[in-house]
Design a protein around this motif. Sequence first.
Motif, PDB file in Angstrom:
ATOM      1  N   LEU A   1      -9.670 -20.446  16.141  1.00 55.54           N
ATOM      2  CA  LEU A   1      -8.985 -21.528  15.440  1.00 55.54           C
ATOM      3  C   LEU A   1      -8.527 -21.093  14.057  1.00 55.54           C
ATOM      4  O   LEU A   1      -9.168 -20.250  13.407  1.00 55.54           O
ATOM      5  CB  LEU A   1      -9.901 -22.739  15.321  1.00 55.54           C
ATOM      6  CG  LEU A   1     -10.209 -23.494  16.608  1.00 55.54           C
ATOM      7  CD1 LEU A   1     -11.262 -24.560  16.346  1.00 55.54           C
ATOM      8  CD2 LEU A   1      -8.942 -24.142  17.177  1.00 55.54           C
ATOM      9  N   ASP A   2      -7.443 -21.695  13.624  1.00 60.41           N
ATOM     10  CA  ASP A   2      -6.918 -21.434  12.279  1.00 60.41           C
ATOM     11  C   ASP A   2      -7.365 -22.571  11.369  1.00 60.41           C
ATOM     12  O   ASP A   2      -6.916 -23.712  11.529  1.00 60.41           O
ATOM     13  CB  ASP A   2      -5.384 -21.376  12.317  1.00 60.41           C
ATOM     14  CG  ASP A   2      -4.789 -21.081  10.944  1.00 60.41           C
ATOM     15  OD1 ASP A   2      -5.577 -20.887   9.981  1.00 60.41           O
ATOM     16  OD2 ASP A   2      -3.554 -21.060  10.834  1.00 60.41           O
ATOM     17  N   PRO A   3      -8.272 -22.298  10.408  1.00 59.70           N
ATOM     18  CA  PRO A   3      -8.772 -23.373   9.548  1.00 59.70           C
ATOM     19  C   PRO A   3      -7.679 -24.049   8.730  1.00 59.70           C
ATOM     20  O   PRO A   3      -7.804 -25.207   8.355  1.00 59.70           O
ATOM     21  CB  PRO A   3      -9.777 -22.658   8.643  1.00 59.70           C
ATOM     22  CG  PRO A   3      -9.386 -21.230   8.686  1.00 59.70           C
ATOM     23  CD  PRO A   3      -8.834 -20.995  10.059  1.00 59.70           C
ATOM     24  N   ASP A   4      -6.572 -23.331   8.482  1.00 59.95           N
ATOM     25  CA  ASP A   4      -5.479 -23.928   7.718  1.00 59.95           C
ATOM     26  C   ASP A   4      -4.539 -24.727   8.616  1.00 59.95           C
ATOM     27  O   ASP A   4      -3.940 -25.713   8.187  1.00 59.95           O
ATOM     28  CB  ASP A   4      -4.680 -22.836   6.988  1.00 59.95           C
ATOM     29  CG  ASP A   4      -5.540 -22.106   5.971  1.00 59.95           C
ATOM     30  OD1 ASP A   4      -6.421 -22.769   5.365  1.00 59.95           O
ATOM     31  OD2 ASP A   4      -5.360 -20.884   5.799  1.00 59.95           O
ATOM     32  N   GLY A   5      -4.446 -24.320   9.882  1.00 58.34           N
ATOM     33  CA  GLY A   5      -3.531 -24.999  10.774  1.00 58.34           C
ATOM     34  C   GLY A   5      -4.047 -26.333  11.284  1.00 58.34           C
ATOM     35  O   GLY A   5      -3.294 -27.310  11.386  1.00 58.34           O
ATOM     36  N   ASP A   6      -5.324 -26.389  11.641  1.00 54.90           N
ATOM     37  CA  ASP A   6      -5.923 -27.641  12.138  1.00 54.90           C
ATOM     38  C   ASP A   6      -7.338 -27.740  11.558  1.00 54.90           C
ATOM     39  O   ASP A   6      -8.324 -27.383  12.201  1.00 54.90           O
ATOM     40  CB  ASP A   6      -5.942 -27.653  13.666  1.00 54.90           C
ATOM     41  CG  ASP A   6      -6.272 -29.031  14.231  1.00 54.90           C
ATOM     42  OD1 ASP A   6      -6.850 -29.856  13.479  1.00 54.90           O
ATOM     43  OD2 ASP A   6      -5.952 -29.297  15.404  1.00 54.90           O
ATOM     44  N   ALA A   7      -7.421 -28.227  10.350  1.00 53.83           N
ATOM     45  CA  ALA A   7      -8.689 -28.256   9.620  1.00 53.83           C
ATOM     46  C   ALA A   7      -9.709 -29.158  10.311  1.00 53.83           C
ATOM     47  O   ALA A   7     -10.899 -28.844  10.357  1.00 53.83           O
ATOM     48  CB  ALA A   7      -8.459 -28.721   8.180  1.00 53.83           C
ATOM     49  N   GLU A   8      -9.243 -30.288  10.863  1.00 54.60           N
ATOM     50  CA  GLU A   8     -10.167 -31.224  11.496  1.00 54.60           C
ATOM     51  C   GLU A   8     -10.796 -30.610  12.738  1.00 54.60           C
ATOM     52  O   GLU A   8     -12.012 -30.705  12.956  1.00 54.60           O
ATOM     53  CB  GLU A   8      -9.429 -32.513  11.850  1.00 54.60           C
ATOM     54  CG  GLU A   8     -10.357 -33.599  12.401  1.00 54.60           C
ATOM     55  CD  GLU A   8      -9.616 -34.896  12.667  1.00 54.60           C
ATOM     56  OE1 GLU A   8     -10.288 -35.897  12.997  1.00 54.60           O
ATOM     57  OE2 GLU A   8      -8.370 -34.917  12.550  1.00 54.60           O
ATOM     58  N   MET A   9      -9.982 -29.978  13.577  1.00 57.06           N
ATOM     59  CA  MET A   9     -10.499 -29.319  14.773  1.00 57.06           C
ATOM     60  C   MET A   9     -11.457 -28.186  14.401  1.00 57.06           C
ATOM     61  O   MET A   9     -12.472 -27.962  15.059  1.00 57.06           O
ATOM     62  CB  MET A   9      -9.337 -28.777  15.606  1.00 57.06           C
ATOM     63  CG  MET A   9      -9.789 -28.068  16.882  1.00 57.06           C
ATOM     64  SD  MET A   9     -10.622 -29.193  18.039  1.00 57.06           S
ATOM     65  CE  MET A   9      -9.185 -30.121  18.635  1.00 57.06           C
ATOM     66  N   TYR A  10     -11.113 -27.474  13.333  1.00 57.82           N
ATOM     67  CA  TYR A  10     -11.962 -26.375  12.880  1.00 57.82           C
ATOM     68  C   TYR A  10     -13.344 -26.884  12.451  1.00 57.82           C
ATOM     69  O   TYR A  10     -14.368 -26.283  12.778  1.00 57.82           O
ATOM     70  CB  TYR A  10     -11.292 -25.644  11.717  1.00 57.82           C
ATOM     71  CG  TYR A  10     -12.043 -24.414  11.254  1.00 57.82           C
ATOM     72  CD1 TYR A  10     -11.985 -23.225  11.975  1.00 57.82           C
ATOM     73  CD2 TYR A  10     -12.794 -24.457  10.077  1.00 57.82           C
ATOM     74  CE1 TYR A  10     -12.665 -22.105  11.539  1.00 57.82           C
ATOM     75  CE2 TYR A  10     -13.476 -23.341   9.644  1.00 57.82           C
ATOM     76  CZ  TYR A  10     -13.420 -22.163  10.378  1.00 57.82           C
ATOM     77  OH  TYR A  10     -14.104 -21.052   9.950  1.00 57.82           O
TER      78      TYR A  10
END
Length: 355
Positions: A36-45
Motif C-alpha cells: 500500500l501507498d501511505p500517501d495514496g490511500d492513508a485510510e486503507m493504510y
Amino acid sequence: VWRQRLSQRQHLKRSLATLDASEEALIACKQMVSELDPDGDAEMYEWAKNDVEQAASAVLAARENVLRAALGSESDDDSSQGGEGDDDATRAAIVEVRAGTGGAEAALFAGELLAMYQALAQARKWPFEVLNASDTGIGGVREATARVGGRGAFAALRLEAGVHRVQRVPATESQGRVHTSTATVAILPEAAEVDVQLDTADLRIDVYRASGAGGQHVNTTDSAVRITHVPTGIVVAIQDERSQHRNRAKAMSVLRSRLFAQQRQEALESRSSARAAAIGSGSRSERMRTYNAAQDRVTDHRSGDNVTMRALSDPAVLETLIAGVHQWELQQRLALLEHDDECDDIDAVLKERQQ
C-alpha cells in the motif's frame, strides 16, 4: 494415564496449528501493508497497520497457548506421580482454616476467612459444608474444616493456601493499638478411595462424647470420632454430626485428602526443589496475603495486586485477587517452561516460527 497424555498431545497439536494459521495471517497483513501507498490511500493504510497489530497480538496469544498446552502435558506427567494434573480441574476441595498468632483476634480472623470462602462458594453455586469447627464462643474459630464441592473448586482455591495476616485494632484493644494476627489456610484436593488406599491396620479409631455447643444428642452420645493414621501421625477428629457413622465417614474423607496432599507435596519436592521455590508450594508456611484495615487494603504478596478490605465480605472482590494470583502463577510456570531443558523441542518449534 495414556488417554490423558494422548489428549494433551492432541491439544498441543491443535495449538501449534492455530499458531501456524496466526503467523500466516500476520505475514499476509505485513505483505498488504508493504504493497500500500501511505500517501495514496492513508485510510486503507491505517486499517492495514491495525490489522498487523491485531495479527501480531493473535500470534503472541497463540504462542502462549502452545506453552500452556506444553505445560498441561508436563502437569499430566506430574499427576501420575502424585503431582498436580488434569484431575485437579474437576476435584472438590477440603478447606482447613486455623488461627495462628494473635490469640482471640486470630480466632476471629480465622472465622472471617471461613465465612469469606463460604460466601465465594455460594456466589459460584458450589456446595459448602462445614465438617468440623472448634468455636471460641465469641464468633471466632480456633480451627475449622469444610468441604467445597463443585467442579473445579480445588483448582480455583488451591492458591489460597498459606499464611493470611491481618493488621487492625481489635475490638478489645483499649489503647487503639494496631495488632498483627495470622491464620493459616490449607487447601486439599478431595481424594477418592482410588487415590489413597487405606489399610485398616494403620488406623487407630477412637469414639467419644463431643464437647462444646451442639445440643443434648451431641453431648450425651459417643458420636465424635477421632482417626489416627499411625504411620504418619496424622489425626482427624469430627464431631459435628449426631451420627457416629457419618462422623466416621467424614473423618475418613478428610484423612484420605490429607494423605493425598502429602503424597503430592512429596512428589513435587523430589521432582524439582528449584521449581517449587520459584513458583511457591502453596504450603501453609508461606505468607501470601496481608489484610490492612487501617489502609483499607488487601495485598497479595505474590501477584502484587491490591484490593479493598471488602474482599472479606464481597466474593467479586475476592475473585479479583484469585484471578490475579492465578495469572501470576501461570506467568511463573511459563517462564520456567521456556527455560526448561525438558522442553527444548517446544522451544525449537517456537523459534522456527519467529519472523
